[in-house]
Structures are given as structure tokens and as C-alpha cells.
Design an enzyme around this catalytic site. Structure first.
Site, PDB file in Angstrom:
ATOM      1  N   TYR A 166       0.858  -1.184   0.000  1.00 22.50           N
ATOM      2  CA  TYR A 166       0.000   0.000   0.000  1.00 22.50           C
ATOM      3  C   TYR A 166       0.891   1.230   0.000  1.00 22.50           C
ATOM      4  O   TYR A 166       1.864   1.308   0.755  1.00 22.50           O
ATOM      5  CB  TYR A 166      -0.896  -0.001   1.245  1.00 22.50           C
ATOM      6  N   ASP A 183       9.308   2.841  -0.433  1.00 25.37           N
ATOM      7  CA  ASP A 183       8.292   3.514   0.375  1.00 25.37           C
ATOM      8  C   ASP A 183       8.546   3.130   1.839  1.00 25.37           C
ATOM      9  O   ASP A 183       8.194   2.036   2.274  1.00 25.37           O
ATOM     10  CB  ASP A 183       6.894   3.093  -0.080  1.00 25.37           C
ATOM     11  N   LYS A 240       4.575   9.271   8.830  1.00 26.22           N
ATOM     12  CA  LYS A 240       4.409   8.726  10.183  1.00 26.22           C
ATOM     13  C   LYS A 240       5.455   9.230  11.170  1.00 26.22           C
ATOM     14  O   LYS A 240       5.338  10.339  11.689  1.00 26.22           O
ATOM     15  CB  LYS A 240       4.348   7.197  10.116  1.00 26.22           C
TER      16      LYS A 240
HETATM   17  N1  PMP Z   1       2.871   4.232   2.284  1.00 31.77           N
HETATM   18  C1  PMP Z   1       2.812   3.289   3.250  1.00 31.77           C
HETATM   19  C2  PMP Z   1       3.816   2.192   3.258  1.00 31.77           C
HETATM   20  C3  PMP Z   1       1.843   3.369   4.239  1.00 31.77           C
HETATM   21  O1  PMP Z   1       1.796   2.433   5.195  1.00 31.77           O
HETATM   22  C4  PMP Z   1       0.926   4.444   4.219  1.00 31.77           C
HETATM   23  C5  PMP Z   1      -0.160   4.600   5.281  1.00 31.77           C
HETATM   24  N2  PMP Z   1      -0.387   3.550   6.092  1.00 31.77           N
HETATM   25  C6  PMP Z   1       1.026   5.385   3.204  1.00 31.77           C
HETATM   26  C7  PMP Z   1       2.011   5.261   2.260  1.00 31.77           C
HETATM   27  C8  PMP Z   1       0.086   6.559   3.133  1.00 31.77           C
HETATM   28  O2  PMP Z   1       0.333   7.421   4.189  1.00 31.77           O
HETATM   29  P1  PMP Z   1      -0.812   8.430   4.707  1.00 31.77           P
HETATM   30  O3  PMP Z   1      -1.862   7.585   5.338  1.00 31.77           O
HETATM   31  O4  PMP Z   1      -0.085   9.320   5.652  1.00 31.77           O
HETATM   32  O5  PMP Z   1      -1.314   9.163   3.515  1.00 31.77           O
END
Ligand code: PMP
Length: 435
Positions: free
Chosen positions: A145, A240, A268
Site C-alpha cells: 500500500y 516507500d 508517520k
Molecule cells: N505508504 C505506506 C507504506 C503506508 O503504510 C501508508 C499509510 N499507512 C502510506 C504510504 C500513506 O500514508 P498516509 O496515510 O499518511 O497518507
């Protein structure tokens, strides 16, 4: 049974005003049933709901809270920064402090651009990759994701190489057609795609420590193959690290595996609980970003001084207090305490862990490494265990496919309580008793 009448009443009100009563779908208890808790307060490893019930929190706001809730130094930094104004829309020196901390910690990074979420970070990194290479195709992996950007909200069907199918209404098929989806843990599929279309690929994006569909730890040789293919084809490799950045160590998965990507995305932890994301790479690649280059990217609240202060303070504490070593100890203890619990479990449950990330998978066999190996029936087995854990004061994510996040505010006692509660919850769920 614990009263949750306040949470339920608030949920009903929220549902009138906010779709599904939540501002992010994972927060709803759709996968496990029931109404989500409304949280009134958090401190350390504990949260309290609006009914006054307390829970040991293993969600940590889905990753940011590596120091636990309301860490006194982070709160003080936020107070101090906010007293000087909440936002300027002009450069401020706190942006430099956080940029130095991120650039200094992560392999190969020379510049970062701050945004306000992980989604923005990955969306911007994709646009940058396309702008820098002059190519359109993006490759992602099933089960990873990357936020809800149109080109990344694309999932896999079966087959070796899948042409992207939108996994959300509202994503034009024409967008999804520019995304290729590969299975994780499969060098042959990777090689086949690069042989067929390598010179059209702008970037491959991966969670190098996939943690959004369980914890699908990859073989290092697979990640190395990814590095080799992307380099040979002139495609960019994007790690990511929105979850793994500063969680598995200061250098994220890149340092953990000794593999340097061309671009990395963060979120995060780098915001210390406030909305911050970032993407970065070498100066040469980042020079494509506006105002230096032709790839446009912007944000009214980007580099917000209060958020920068929370992030920089969090990263400084992580370094100063050797938090990663402590988290590895706590994670090891969790694994150790859970081993006999799972061995005696009345149903098949396994565990997999990396540092402070842990996943309990409700299926037979070894830990899966690809999305297709994750049992879609696990959710039904997990739901009663989730409710039994909640009844015992343990708050984990309301899904069988989410990881647990440990923080430096957890203690060995919390871990022991969790393992006992998990054992009892499994027994209760196996007997078919609802809490
Ligand atoms: N990339 C990863 C690996 C994630 O785990 C997440 C959110 N869980 C995101 C992108 C998207 O981040 P956000 O919810 O802050 O938009």
C-alpha cells in the site's frame, strides 16, 4: 462486559456527519464488527476511550507513535513552536533541522521535500520519477500500500504480470493501465516484466518491508534483484519507507538490507504524530522538482513549523536514547512470550516480527511472503480474537492483516499482559464464546 455506550453514541452521531463515521476507512470496525472506540486520551502506551476504559495500545496511530502517546519532550516542542505561530507559508529554520536529521540518517539521500502525508509523498515521488525519466509506466507489488494516489490504488489479480485494475471506484482505467502489478517474492515475474517493458518503466515502488497486508518480509536477494533490474533499465527504484523509515533503524529498510534506492518516501514517525511526509533522493534527481525543475509539487502547510518541531524532536530522542535497541529487546520479548502461547493455541496462528513490527497470522504454515499466500479467510478467525483482546484491555488494529506497532513506552509488563491476554482470547474464540 465493558460499557462502551459513549463510544457507540458518538459513533452514531459521527455517522450522520462523516461517511462511515470515520475519516479513514481502516478505523471503522467493518472487518471485525461493532462500533469503533472513540479515544479521549493517550499517554505512553495507554489509551482511554470516552467511556473511561483503558487499553494497552499496539496501534500507535498506525505507526507514528514510536515514543508512545504524548511524550513530554515532543509535547513541549509542539508547545514551544506553536507559541511562535502555527504556520507562515514562508521558510522557517525548523524545516532545515528536520531535513538534516532525515538526510543525515538515510543512505544515499541528499535532499528531501516535506509534504503533509504519506500519500502526498508517494504521489509526488511517482510524478518526480516520471518527470525525471520521461517515462510513464509505474510498477508496484500486490499487497503493498502506498497511500491513495490514483496510480497506486491499483491491485493485482492473479497471473505472473498483471495489468493494473483500479481497486477503487473513481480511478480511471486509463490511469491504472499505466501501472503494472507484480507479485512479491518472485524474481521470474520481475525479470519477465523488465524483459518486456523495461525501457518504458519510470519507477518501481515497493514497501521494502511490506507491512500493509500482514508483514510480508522479503528475501534480501529479491530486493537485490529489484535493484539490479531497475538500474539496468534506467528505471528509478522507490523505497516507500512510510512505515519502516526510522522504525527499523535510522536508515530504514535501505540500511537494514544494505540496498540504496533512488528515491525514498517517509511519513508517520518523521512527523512525531503531526501530519508530515517527505520524499527524497540525490540532488541530481531532486533538481527536477519545482522551483528548480519542471516537476510541480507544492503545499500550503508543507514544512509546517509545529509539525517540523514534533518530527525533529522525535528523531533526536530516538538517537539519544538508543530507542531502536530497546525496541528490538521488547520485540524479542514479545516473540519469546508468544511462542508457547501460539504452540498451545486451539487454532493455527503464527508470528513474524522485525524489530518493533509484529504480525500474528491466522493461518497454517510459514509466514507468507506474497499477498497471494495470505489466507483471505483469516479475517473471520481473527474477529472474535480481536473482541476478546479488546475486552481484556488490549487494543490492536481491527483487521487480521495489520501489524502491531511497539513503542518505547511499552514495558516488559505490557508485553507479558498481551501474551496472556492473547492466549486467553484464542481459547475463548475457539469455544465460540463472544465476550
Ligand atoms: N505508504 C505506506 C507504506 C503506508 O503504510 C501508508 C499509510 N499507512 C502510506 C504510504 C500513506 O500514508 P498516509 O496515510 O499518511 O497518507
Amino acid at each position: 462486559m465493558t460499557s462502551r455506550s459513549q463510544s457507540r453514541a458518538l459513533y452514531e452521531r459521527a455517522c450522520q456527519l462523516i461517511p462511515g463515521g470515520v475519516n479513514s476507512p481502516v478505523r471503522a470496525f467493518r472487518a471485525v464488527g461493532g462500533a469503533p472506540l472513540f479515544i479521549a486520551r493517550g499517554e505512553g502506551a495507554t489509551i482511554w476511550d470516552e467511556d473511561g476504559n483503558s487499553y494497552v495500545d499496539f496501534v500507535g496511530s498506525w505507526g507514528p507513535l514510536i515514543l508512545g502517546h504524548a511524550h513530554p519532550e515532543v509535547v513541549a516542542a509542539v508547545r514551544e513552536a506553536s507559541a511562535h505561530g502555527l504556520t507562515y507559508g514562508a521558510p522557517n529554520k525548523r524545516e532545515i533541522a528536520l531535513a538534516e536529521a532525515v538526510v543525515g540518517a538515510y543512505p544515499g539521500l541528499e535532499q528531501v521535500r516535506f509534504v503533509s502525508s504519506g500519500t502526498e509523498a508517494t504521489m509526488s515521488a511517482i510524478r518526480l520519477a516520471r518527470g525525471a525519466t520521461g517515462r510513464d509506466l509505474i510498477v508496484k507489488f500486490a499487497g503493498c500500500y502506498h497511500g491513495h494516489g490514483d496510480h497506486l490504488l491499483v491491485n493485482a489479480g492473479s497471473g505472473l504480470v498483471t495489468f493494473g485494475q483500479p481497486s477503487s471506484a473513481g480511478v480511471p482505467k486509463a490511469f491504472a493501465e499505466l501501472t503494472r502489478v507484480l507479485p512479491l517474492d518472485d524474481e521470474d515475474a520481475l525479470a519477465a516484466l523488465f524483459a518486456a517493458e523495461g525501457n518504458r518503466i519510470a519507477a518501481v515502488i515497493i514497501e521494502p518491508i511490506p507491512a500493509n497486508n500482514g508483514l510480508l518480509l522479503q528475501r534480501k536477494t529479491f530486493l537485490e534483484a529489484l535493484r539490479t533490474h531497475t538500474k539496468a533499465a534506467g528505471a528509478l527504484l522507490i523505497f516507500d519507507e512510510v512505515i519502516s523509515g526510522f522504525r527499523v533503524g535510522p536508515g530504514g529498510a535501505a540500511a537494514h538490507y544494505g540496498i540504496t534506492p533512488d528515491l525514498a518516501t517517509f511519513g508517520k514517525i518523521i512527523g512525531g504524530g503531526l501530519p508530515v511526509g517527505a520524499f527524497g533522493g540525490t540532488r541530481r534527481i531532486m533538481a527536477h522538482i519545482a522551483p528548480e525543475g519542471g516537476v510541480y509539487q507544492a503545499g500550503t502547510l508543507s514544512g509546517n513549523p509545529v509539525a517540523m518541531a514534533a518530527g525533529a524532536t522525535t528523531l533526536a530522542i530516538l538517537q539519544r536514547d538508543s530507542v531502536w535497541a530497546r525496541l528490538e529487546e521488547l520485540g524479542g520479548l514479545l516473540e519469546h512470550k508468544m511462542t508457547p502461547v501460539l504452540a498451545n493455541a486451539p487454532m493455527a496462528v503464527g508470528q513474524v516480527r522485525l524489530g518493533s513490527l509484529a504480525w500474528f497470522f491466522f493461518q497454517e504454515g510459514n509466514a507468507p511472503r506474497a499477498a497471494a499466500a495470505v489466507d483471505s479467510a483469516a479475517g473471520a478467525r481473527f474477529a472474535p480474537v480481536f473482541h476478546a483482546l479488546l475486552e481484556r484491555g488490549m487494543y490492536v488494529a481491527p483487521s487480521a492483516y495489520e501489524v502491531l506497532f511497539l513503542s518505547s513506552a511499552h514495558t516488559p509488563q505490557h508485553i507479558a499482559q498481551f501474551a496472556d491476554a492473547f492466549g486467553a482470547s484464542l481459547q475463548q474464540a475457539a469455544k465460540g464464546e463472544r465476550p
